[in-house]
Design an enzyme around this catalytic site. Structure first.
Site, short mmCIF file in Angstrom:
data_model
loop_
_atom_site.label_atom_id
_atom_site.label_comp_id
_atom_site.label_asym_id
_atom_site.label_seq_id
_atom_site.Cartn_x
_atom_site.Cartn_y
_atom_site.Cartn_z
N CYS A 125 133.01 2.09 21.80
CA CYS A 125 132.98 3.19 20.86
C CYS A 125 131.65 3.95 20.96
O CYS A 125 131.38 4.59 21.96
CB CYS A 125 133.27 2.69 19.45
SG CYS A 125 133.81 3.98 18.31
N HIS B 152 138.26 -1.01 19.75
CA HIS B 152 137.63 -2.17 19.12
C HIS B 152 138.60 -3.35 19.13
O HIS B 152 139.82 -3.16 19.16
CB HIS B 152 137.27 -1.87 17.66
CG HIS B 152 136.18 -0.86 17.50
ND1 HIS B 152 134.86 -1.14 17.76
CD2 HIS B 152 136.22 0.43 17.08
CE1 HIS B 152 134.12 -0.07 17.51
NE2 HIS B 152 134.92 0.89 17.09
#
Length: 507
Positions: free
Chosen positions: A344, A448
């Site tokens: 991310c 994630h």
């Protein structure tokens, strides 16, 4: 009539989140329909909900304990710190703006209707709602317009149980001091107290329990011993990752034919680190030696993988990465042939540049990235909040995780995506995400939760040179471990809390 009971603390980290999680699992096991609720949370460790928003990771764990999908109404106000004095404000799962701490205090009264609306929704679904407070119940400096502790309890007419932490010391004074410090009408809502994290002989504190009860008039509801397996559950705070011995300590190095080497993974702990539960499975895996770099500690030269984790403010954390010397260390590690994975915000940092033309994270700016991937990021557009499944492109290993990010990343290296996601809207081939360098040693993705999937984690460790999984000291079933730990937590509280009295107090 659905009941509710609120758990507040004499301070932060006294165990409120775990007590709600353990009771949620315990009461669900008794056949009650349970919903967790936290009016206001402050955390950059967030979770994607089934209804397409985001809440604090602790409330997602509590929902799991209650065996229900997480909902935005379990944590209607989430503050995500972006600086020492300011935070992003998320209301019922959606970003509504940013505010400095002082300005936020004047805005809280406007958020109470949303808080009460969400609480009403949760109460309408449940036999009992377990409410978690935030910080300390005695923060009288923040009592005006409070929505997190006594302000909410008064507005919703919910009885309160106060939790004190004996491990940090001064628990008698902190409990009695809370009674003395708060408003008398607030104090009348407190019906009982719990002393948590007891180590040693509990009989030595019997007089202390009686003393607090006599001075406050509150019912003593339990002296709870330290729960040694708490470190096996996702931590709400990054510093919780240091709590308890990692399971990796059980995997001793050997020699000769039985030699086994643990994979060393280093993670710089940046000021605005986010979604750090990505690291929990690595911390618990016996095959991994997870090194959390703090306060500018140098990057060890013998690491197998450097992970740049998620960040709430990519540009600010890039600056911190350079200020700590970690940027130079990571680039040198890559030049030596080392592997780097960005997740991310960490993925964004690996590129040539990060641009924030609209000032989402701060003043509009474009900054230079680490240049380890030939990509560039622009922070613009709607925030992606979605659960995903798919597979890694290189080997077809399945994955399950979630996306929680703002911005788009493009460039030549995205022609070598790290993962392929199941997304019917993107056609039969799914949607590609991430980028991999030409030599295959640098990679990034917006997904994630990669390592919580045992299949993905095993594949990554195998690529890094770990022996095949299978031996008892090489196997971690992460999701099963979390479930077993929640069951053990419920049994722990069943043995040490007066559950029947707690249910009587709830209303």
């Amino acid at each position: 009539m659905p009941r509710a009971l609120m758990f507040q603390g004499t301070g932060s980290d006294v165990g409120k989140s775990l007590i709600v999680a353990g009771l949620a699992r315990l009461l669900t096991g008794r056949g009650l329909v349970v919903r967790p609720f936290k009016p206001q949370n402050m955390s950059n460790n967030a979770a994607v909900t089934a209804d397409g928003g985001e809440i604090g990771r602790a409330q997602a764990l509590q929902a799991r304990a209650a065996r229900v999908p997480p909902s935005v109404h379990m944590n209607p106000v989430l503050l995500k710190p972006q600086s020492e004095v300011g935070a992003q404000i998320v209301v019922q799962g959606r970003v509504v703006g940013n505010a400095r701490a002082k300005d936020y205090q004047s805005r809280k009264a406007m958020l109470m209707p949303a808080v009460l609306d969400s609480f009403s929704r949760m109460r309408g679904e449940a036999d009992i709602v377990l409410v978690e407070g935030a910080g300390s119940a005695s923060e009288v400096n923040l009592r005006a317009n409070d929505i997190a502790n006594m302000g909410f309890a008064r507005a919703a007419d919910v009885p309160v149980v106060l939790i004190g932490d004996i491990d940090r010391g001064g628990v008698i004074a902190s409990l009695i001091g809370t009674a003395a410090a708060i408003d008398a009408d607030d104090a009348r809502l407190i019906r009982g107290f719990v002393v948590n994290k007891m180590r040693g002989d509990p009989t030595l504190f019997a007089i202390g329990m009686d003393f607090v009860a006599a001075r406050t008039g509150w019912a003593p509801l339990g002296l709870v011993p330290w729960f040694r397996d708490a470190h096996r559950l996702p931590a709400e705070d990054i510093f919780g990752l240091d709590a308890g011995p990692a399971a990796a300590a059980t995997a001793a190095d050997g020699d000769g034919d039985g030699a086994r080497r643990r994979i060393r993974v280093a993670v710089p702990v940046l000021p605005h680190i986010a979604n750090f539960d990505d690291l929990d499975p690595l911390r618990l895996d016996p095959a991994v030696d997870l090194v959390l770099l703090k306060n500018g500690a140098p990057l060890p030269v013998d690491v197998d993988l450097v992970i740049l984790p998620g960040s709430k403010t990519t540009i600010a954390d890039l600056a911190a990465l350079r200020a700590c010397g970690w940027a130079a260390d990571i680039v040198a590690h890559a030049r030596r042939g080392g592997r780097v994975l960005g997740l991310c915000g960490g993925y964004q940092m690996l590129g040539r540049s990060v641009a924030d033309p609209d000032g989402i994270e701060g003043p509009p700016a474009t900054v230079e990235g680490l240049g380890l991937l030939d990509v560039a990021t622009v922070l613009r557009g709607d925030k992606a909040l979605v659960a995903v499944t798919g597979e890694s492109v290189a080997d077809g290993v399945p994955l399950a995780g979630y996306e929680m990010h703002m911005g788009t990343t493009d460039g030549p290296d995205t022609a070598r995506p790290l993962v392929r996601l199941d997304d019917a809207r993107s056609g039969p081939q799914g949607r590609r995400d991430g980028a991999v360098s030409a030599d295959g040693r640098i990679a990034g993705s917006y997904v994630h939760g990669l390592f919580a999937d045992d299949r993905q984690r095993a594949a990554w460790l195998a690529r890094l040179g770990a022996p095949p999984a299978g031996a008892a000291d090489r196997t971690l079933a992460y999701e099963a471990t979390v479930e077993a730990t929640l069951d053990a937590l419920a049994a722990h509280f069943a043995a040490h809390l007066d559950i029947e009295r707690l249910l009587e107090i709830a209303r």
